[in-house]
Design a protein around this motif. Sequence first.
Motif, PDB file in Angstrom:
ATOM      1  N   ARG A  28       0.333  -0.078 -20.185  1.00  0.00           N
ATOM      2  CA  ARG A  28       1.200  -0.117 -18.993  1.00  0.00           C
ATOM      3  C   ARG A  28       0.575   0.670 -17.864  1.00  0.00           C
ATOM      4  N   LEU A  29       0.055   1.835 -18.174  1.00  0.00           N
ATOM      5  CA  LEU A  29      -0.529   2.679 -17.144  1.00  0.00           C
ATOM      6  C   LEU A  29      -1.872   2.146 -16.660  1.00  0.00           C
ATOM      7  N   LEU A  30      -2.627   1.518 -17.545  1.00  0.00           N
ATOM      8  CA  LEU A  30      -3.897   0.922 -17.136  1.00  0.00           C
ATOM      9  C   LEU A  30      -3.690  -0.306 -16.262  1.00  0.00           C
ATOM     10  N   ASP A  31      -2.659  -1.082 -16.564  1.00  0.00           N
ATOM     11  CA  ASP A  31      -2.455  -2.361 -15.883  1.00  0.00           C
ATOM     12  C   ASP A  31      -1.587  -2.256 -14.635  1.00  0.00           C
ATOM     13  N   ASP A  32      -0.818  -1.181 -14.505  1.00  0.00           N
ATOM     14  CA  ASP A  32       0.113  -1.032 -13.380  1.00  0.00           C
ATOM     15  C   ASP A  32      -0.310   0.178 -12.561  1.00  0.00           C
ATOM     16  N   ALA A  33      -1.120  -0.056 -11.547  1.00  0.00           N
ATOM     17  CA  ALA A  33      -1.662   1.047 -10.743  1.00  0.00           C
ATOM     18  C   ALA A  33      -0.560   1.803 -10.012  1.00  0.00           C
ATOM     19  N   GLU A  34       0.478   1.079  -9.579  1.00  0.00           N
ATOM     20  CA  GLU A  34       1.569   1.750  -8.856  1.00  0.00           C
ATOM     21  C   GLU A  34       2.307   2.709  -9.782  1.00  0.00           C
TER      22      GLU A  34
END
Length: 330
Positions: A289-295
Amino acid sequence: MPPEFVTTYVIPWHEEWSARTLAVARWEGRLAALRRIVTEAPRLRGAILHGAVSLRDGYVDLLAAAALGRRGVPVVLDDATWQPGSRALDRLLGRRRTVLGVDVPGRHGRRLTRSAVGLIDRPSVHFVVLSSEERRSFPATWGVPPERVHVVPFCATAPDDGPAPRTAGVFAGGDSLRDYRPLLQAAGSIHAPVRVATRLPVPPSAAQAGPLAPDDYARQARAARVVVVPLQAATGRSGGQQTYLNAMLQAKPVVVTDAPGVRDHVVDGMTGLVVPPGDVAALANAVNRLLDDAELASRLGAAAREAVLARFTARHRFDALLALASRIAA
């Protein structure tokens, strides 16, 4: 301002601490340090000592706490993050148990360690732990009255050089109370390279694992896109705070196992992601989730940094220790 407390914490940058304490440096001679602490503390208001000292330090602070406690001198024994048992005794007996990827606690000497704490425990000695969960478990484990156990959260220890760029992959590091098995199992399904910096023996996996020199450790942690701190949950003490608080100070999004002490420092979904212990899928999903969602990563990282600056700096910690020592000595 004359000094009020003897301490083994030498903190020249903290003006009030330096003014109100008489610092004794253990590295100038352990026996001399012990003698000076025991001599000077009764003349002042008491002592602020370090409970996590080891054999390498000559157990100076613990011996001083025991001696001062018998004389009724007020003592704050900080960082009393202990577990029954002794790894050193396991090694001496040739019975050190190894589980790949896990920091295995000591199995032998449990009665010995409880007896040692009993020698320190006196009405004037107060114990500082790092989390609310330890505040509940410490009295039962060590036989100490609850009113003499206090929580002072840990702090970030890295220099504050501002938010760090997120340019590399996933970083996990440290040895104490770690359980890397879920991360190593999840590494093949994580959307970036995983680096595990540890001296613990680990099984083969998709992650790159092994120890790093201190400068390389700091550099790779600072460059990471996500920092993971996989911890043991079935333990009576907390660990990993230095790793995840340093990452949070650098505005890194962190994923941490739900273990003792974590929720005193990390708010799930706001300043980091907290995952169930041993849940490989949940860990992989949180990291991805953190790798794929920069925001999301940026938002959690920014909130994490704000939380550290507001509550978990070294100044906050030593201010709290001074305040506690003043209350005890009143």
